[in-house]
Design an enzyme around this catalytic site. Structure first.
Site, PDB file in Angstrom:
ATOM      1  CE  LYS A 192      43.760 -32.850 -45.967  1.00  0.00           C
ATOM      2  NZ  LYS A 192      42.832 -33.811 -45.882  1.00  0.00           N
ATOM      3  CD  GLU A 267      50.315 -34.494 -30.354  1.00  0.00           C
ATOM      4  OE1 GLU A 267      50.423 -35.520 -29.955  1.00  0.00           O
ATOM      5  OE2 GLU A 267      50.912 -33.561 -29.985  1.00  0.00           O
ATOM      6  CB  CYS A 302      44.804 -40.890 -30.678  1.00  0.00           C
ATOM      7  SG  CYS A 302      44.679 -39.241 -29.763  1.00  0.00           S
ATOM      8  CD  GLU A 399      45.496 -46.187 -33.550  1.00  0.00           C
ATOM      9  OE1 GLU A 399      45.934 -45.951 -34.702  1.00  0.00           O
ATOM     10  OE2 GLU A 399      45.368 -45.222 -32.717  1.00  0.00           O
TER      11      GLU A 399
HETATM   12  P1  NAD Z   1      44.990 -40.489 -41.420  1.00  0.00           P
HETATM   13  O1  NAD Z   1      46.662 -40.320 -41.158  1.00  0.00           O
HETATM   14  O2  NAD Z   1      44.683 -41.092 -42.521  1.00  0.00           O
HETATM   15  O3  NAD Z   1      44.636 -38.822 -41.923  1.00  0.00           O
HETATM   16  C1  NAD Z   1      44.911 -37.755 -41.277  1.00  0.00           C
HETATM   17  C2  NAD Z   1      45.059 -36.612 -42.071  1.00  0.00           C
HETATM   18  O4  NAD Z   1      45.857 -36.493 -42.912  1.00  0.00           O
HETATM   19  C3  NAD Z   1      43.653 -36.282 -43.033  1.00  0.00           C
HETATM   20  O5  NAD Z   1      43.379 -34.964 -43.130  1.00  0.00           O
HETATM   21  C4  NAD Z   1      44.326 -36.800 -44.416  1.00  0.00           C
HETATM   22  O6  NAD Z   1      43.382 -36.100 -45.470  1.00  0.00           O
HETATM   23  C5  NAD Z   1      45.661 -36.449 -44.546  1.00  0.00           C
HETATM   24  N1  NAD Z   1      46.418 -37.411 -45.183  1.00  0.00           N
HETATM   25  C6  NAD Z   1      46.111 -38.303 -45.724  1.00  0.00           C
HETATM   26  N2  NAD Z   1      47.397 -38.834 -46.539  1.00  0.00           N
HETATM   27  C7  NAD Z   1      48.291 -37.518 -46.341  1.00  0.00           C
HETATM   28  C8  NAD Z   1      49.507 -37.539 -46.902  1.00  0.00           C
HETATM   29  N3  NAD Z   1      50.302 -38.418 -47.834  1.00  0.00           N
HETATM   30  N4  NAD Z   1      50.266 -36.340 -46.690  1.00  0.00           N
HETATM   31  C9  NAD Z   1      49.446 -35.317 -46.088  1.00  0.00           C
HETATM   32  N5  NAD Z   1      48.365 -35.576 -45.231  1.00  0.00           N
HETATM   33  C10 NAD Z   1      47.656 -36.762 -45.635  1.00  0.00           C
HETATM   34  O7  NAD Z   1      44.265 -40.487 -40.138  1.00  0.00           O
HETATM   35  P2  NAD Z   1      42.789 -40.625 -39.919  1.00  0.00           P
HETATM   36  O8  NAD Z   1      42.419 -41.776 -40.407  1.00  0.00           O
HETATM   37  O9  NAD Z   1      42.129 -39.262 -40.396  1.00  0.00           O
HETATM   38  O10 NAD Z   1      42.896 -40.504 -38.205  1.00  0.00           O
HETATM   39  C11 NAD Z   1      43.190 -41.699 -37.378  1.00  0.00           C
HETATM   40  C12 NAD Z   1      44.331 -41.856 -36.783  1.00  0.00           C
HETATM   41  O11 NAD Z   1      44.533 -40.568 -36.241  1.00  0.00           O
HETATM   42  C13 NAD Z   1      44.689 -42.813 -35.872  1.00  0.00           C
HETATM   43  O12 NAD Z   1      46.062 -43.420 -36.036  1.00  0.00           O
HETATM   44  C14 NAD Z   1      44.710 -42.106 -34.709  1.00  0.00           C
HETATM   45  O13 NAD Z   1      45.401 -42.813 -33.527  1.00  0.00           O
HETATM   46  C15 NAD Z   1      45.257 -40.763 -34.957  1.00  0.00           C
HETATM   47  N6  NAD Z   1      44.885 -39.677 -33.897  1.00  0.00           N
HETATM   48  C16 NAD Z   1      45.843 -39.191 -33.145  1.00  0.00           C
HETATM   49  C17 NAD Z   1      45.583 -38.239 -32.153  1.00  0.00           C
HETATM   50  C18 NAD Z   1      46.591 -37.788 -31.114  1.00  0.00           C
HETATM   51  O14 NAD Z   1      46.488 -36.624 -30.872  1.00  0.00           O
HETATM   52  N7  NAD Z   1      47.670 -38.431 -31.093  1.00  0.00           N
HETATM   53  C19 NAD Z   1      44.204 -37.537 -32.244  1.00  0.00           C
HETATM   54  C20 NAD Z   1      43.434 -38.208 -33.000  1.00  0.00           C
HETATM   55  C21 NAD Z   1      43.781 -39.041 -33.989  1.00  0.00           C
END
Ligand code: NAD
Length: 497
Positions: A192, A267, A302, A399
């Site tokens: 997804k 992650e 991240c 963050e």
């Molecule tokens: P997000 O959590 O908003 O979304 C991530 C994914 O989850 C998307 O595909 C989204 O559609 C999906 N999603 C949203 N609501 C959901 C739910 N209720 N249940 C299941 N899936 C759902 O994050 P984002 O804005 O896409 O990314 C930014 C965040 O990701 C930041 O906090 C960043 O630090 C983190 N990040 C972490 C790493 C790592 O390896 N630790 C790497 C990249 C990004």
């Protein structure tokens, strides 16, 4: 004659780019069951880029059923390991052959500069896939020394159906960090992608089939958070691997617990500290590295070095160098190969970062940047921004996920370590010093999954696990450790005679 790949080249290529927006389920591109779609806008100029299938629970059910069928049929999991390896390597080779097309798609969909997608995202994705493909036929179990009447083994077995839910900051790379080890271990996958950047995931699905990965083994269901939620609650998903925010990570863990206790790997976010001691071996290098650590990818990393902790004696010198280095990260048009940074992913994220810049202007001292830039249409561009702040300021602890660096001055190593460890996150950290004892003390004491000494995120090597301590998540991407998390351990004991 070799064609010059300048801005005009990429603009021209964009005109003829074919974009696939349908879901990929059971080896075919299909519309969402209800026929619903959403528009994917390019953050470069805010213009519509593609019409994408808006999947719902019904599509998730179809994709999970296809993944389950393929798993149970053994068309992938039971292939001789060398054949699985060959198919994954062929897939990687096809991505290489389509590198420019995929890089352009990634830049258009995410606002990343084309130099990054051609030089970083795509090569990184291919390297990851190749690395795990090479591991497929090198997995060994254990034969413990036991009572001679028995023969026993400890082996790894694929889990079954793995769901991967990924973010938008490195759309293809973050997906590859999940699907490469999951497929290498013999699982079937439902991916997804983020609704903000779904296009490259959809494109590589067709290449997977072309590479010989059987129908149902790799599925892609685009859509919003409800699609990820459906996967997290699904009773026939054995494992969900997630990269994204802590807020959503918590919901996924709770949904897994309340459904079938599927394995959950998270992650999440970070607020990583980059500590520069007064005996830093090379202040200009540390400054250049600190700028890259936060301003590359528009700060949407991240593990970005979003807090720069500097010992008082060298603070003025480091800050002066840093302000100079930051000038190299002014955003440019993402399709211009000279651009080092591009657009923020969308207006929502842009507004969120802008709000933090406003908070910073009230609680800290602005040293550089702080302004929005108008480069192309409705694009979302922000200057690299630096604040000098107190360790307890909001911008020093929350963050931001944008090009905003908070500099904090400290006096002693103990104080620096305490500040570094004070947030709920524990993804990455770095320390710069000429003293081996200082490096050893700090790298041991810093609570982070990755700790660098005298560098910051300079080595791209799949041998190192990536992930977080504390609320930055659990489990690790990359390395052979990531392969194990997509398997169950099985103890087999046979009585002989
Ligand atoms: P997000 O959590 O908003 O979304 C991530 C994914 O989850 C998307 O595909 C989204 O559609 C999906 N999603 C949203 N609501 C959901 C739910 N209720 N249940 C299941 N899936 C759902 O994050 P984002 O804005 O896409 O990314 C930014 C965040 O990701 C930041 O906090 C960043 O630090 C983190 N990040 C972490 C790493 C790592 O390896 N630790 C790497 C990249 C990004």
């Amino acid at each position: 004659m070799t064609q010059v790949k300048d801005r005009a080249y990429w603009f021209e290529k964009r005109e003829t780019l074919q974009i696939e927006g349908r879901a990929f389920i059971d080896g075919a591109y299909v519309d969402a069951c209800k026929g619903a779609t959403f528009c994917s806008y390019s953050p470069i100029d805010g213009q519509p880029l593609a019409t994408v299938a808006a999947c719902t629970d019904a599509d998730v059910n179809l994709a999970v059923a296809a993944a389950r069928r393929s798993f149970n049929a053994g068309v992938w999991a039971d292939l001789p390991p060398r054949e699985r390896k060959a198919a994954l390597l062929k897939w990687a080779a096809l991505m290489q052959a389509h590198l420019e097309e995929l890089a352009l798609l990634e830049s258009l969909d995410s606002g990343k500069p084309i130099s990054d997608t051609t030089g970083g995202d795509l090569p990184g994705t291919i390297y990851c896939l190749e690395w795990f493909a090479e591991l497929v036929d090198k997995v060994h179990g254990e034969v413990p020394a036991i009572d001679p009447q028995f023969f026993g083994t400890v082996t790894h077995q694929a889990l079954g159906v793995v769901a991967a839910v990924v973010p938008w900051n490195y759309p293809l790379l973050m997906a590859a960090w999940k699907f490469s080890p999951a497929l290498a271990a013999g699982n079937s996958v439902v991916l997804k992608p983020s609704e903000k950047s779904p296009l490259t995931a959809l494109r590589i699905a067709g290449l997977a089939l072309q590479a010989g990965i059987p129908a149902g083994v790799f599925n892609v269901v685009p859509g919003d958070g409800s699609v990820g939620r459906a996967l997290s609650l699904h009773l026939d998903v054995d494992c969900i691997a997630f990269t994204g925010s802590g807020k959503v990570g918590r919901q996924i863990a709770a949904n897994a617990a309340s459904s079938n206790l599927k394995r959950v790997w998270l992650e999440l976010g970070g607020k990583s500290a980059n500590i520069v001691m007064a005996d830093c071996p090379d202040i200009p290098r540390a400054a250049a590295s600190a700028a890259a650590a936060i301003f590359a990818n528009m700060g949407q990393i991240c593990s970005a070095g979003s807090r720069l902790l500097v010992q008082r004696a060298v603070a003025d010198e480091l800050i002066a160098e840093l302000i100079e280095a930051a000038k190299g990260y002014q955003p440019g048009h993402p399709l211009d190969p000279q651009s080092v940074t591009g657009s923020i992913i969308d207006r929502i994220q842009f507004e969120q970062v802008a709000r933090y810049i406003d908070i910073g202007k009230r609680e800290a001292r602005l040293l550089a940047g702080g302004n929005a830039l108008s480069l192309a249409g409705e694009g979302a561009y922000l200057e690299p921004t630096i604040f000098l702040a107190d360790a307890n300021a909001r911008i020093a602890n929350e963050e931001i996920f944008g090009p905003v660096l908070t500099v904090i001055v400290f006096d002693t190593l103990e104080e620096a370590i305490a500040i570094a460890n004070q947030t709920e996150y524990g993804l990455a950290a770095a320390v710069w010093s000429s003293n081996i004892d200082t490096l050893r003390t700090a790298t041991r004491a810093l609570k982070a999954g990755t700790v660098w000494g005298n560098c910051y995120d300079e080595l791209v090597d799949m041998n190192f696990p990536f992930g977080g301590f504390k609320e930055s998540g659990n489990g690790r991407d990359n390395s052979a450790h990531a392969l194990s998390k997509y398997t169950e351990l099985k103890s087999t004991i046979i009585r002989c005679g």
